[in-house]
Design a protein around this motif. Structure first.
Motif: not given
Length: 273
Positions: A120-124, A155-159
């Motif tokens: 579950r994650a936002p689009k792209n 923590f890692v986040f990539l868009n």
């Protein structure tokens, strides 16, 4: 002069690899190579050379070995997870010429980051959370290692806001919880690595360095890595490989021996699953 000549030879070798390798229609693989939590096995060799250091004479160098391993079979046992990715990094460190003791060398500490990547994650967007661990593999060598077992959250986040672009950040924090030396300094440090890449045709890309900014809560000091990276993913024979070169600047003088400018080169082997 001898060390500079060796570094120039390394640059020539890197450029030869970039030119002689051929693109193989896999720009997606280049994007996966710059994604910290992609489903891609990687083994990397990096050399970070600093020609001058603040508060010390001479050059310093660190030869890094890094492995990135996605645990696909383990992640498949959890319905909520897209993946589990482990990244382990160790280095052989050569210090600058230090007062009284001179130059010191040896195996440094080993850093391990592990991320659980939810479906579950936002689009792209992709993100992951997990532990950060440092193992004091430097042992009693106080000049190349901390002498502390360390742990904390990561923590890692990539868009991907537009085709060819990657934007995000990798963060982790560590405290010490056990010492291997009685004189080892306490650890309370935060690491922040901004992620920004622009990918082009034939596996080429530009972006920010893969070296994080560090904040030491004990001394209230920053160590920065301000610079840029140029890289390419190509196929050498049948083997997909990632080459990059980067240069970055530490803008802070913390009255301790620290690199000012650093140039880093990587040769990496990619194993798509």
């Amino acid at each position: 002069m001898k060390h500079t000549t060796k570094r120039l030879a390394a640059v020539a070798g890197l450029l030869a690899g970039l030119v002689s390798g051929h693109a193989f229609g896999s720009d997606d693989l280049a994007a996966a190579a710059t994604n910290p939590v992609s489903n891609l096995i990687q083994f990397r060799l990096q050399d970070g050379y600093s020609p001058s250091n603040r508060n010390a004479d001479g050059y310093s160098n660190a030869l890094f070995a890094q492995a990135v391993v996605p645990l696909s079979s383990l992640a498949s046992k959890f319905d909520s997870l897209q993946g589990i990715v482990i990244r382990a990094t160790t280095a052989y460190v050569s210090t600058p010429d230090l007062d009284v003791v001179g130059r010191k060398e040896g195996l440094g500490d080993t850093n391990i980051l592990a991320f659980a990547v939810p479906k579950r994650a936002p689009k792209n967007t992709v993100w992951g959370i997990g532990p950060a661990l440092t193992i004091p593999t430097a042992g009693d060598n106080e000049y190349v290692g901390s002498g502390q077992w360390q742990a904390g959250p990561a923590f890692v986040f990539l868009n991907t806001p537009a085709p060819g672009w990657q934007v995000g950040s990798l963060l982790y924090h560590q405290w010490d919880y056990a010492s291997t030396r009685s004189d080892a300094a306490d650890i309370n440090q935060s690491f922040f690595q901004p992620i920004l890449f622009k990918h082009f045709d034939k596996g080429w890309y530009v972006g920010l360095p893969d070296t994080p900014q560090k904040y030491d809560h004990k001394s209230s000091n920053w160590t920065t890595a301000l610079g840029a990276q140029l890289g390419r993913v190509v196929k050498m024979g049948k083997q997909p490989m990632q080459f990059f070169g980067e240069a970055y600047y530490n803008s802070e003088d913390n009255d301790v021996p620290e690199a000012e400018w650093t140039i880093k080169f990587q040769v990496g082997w990619l194993f798509p699953q």
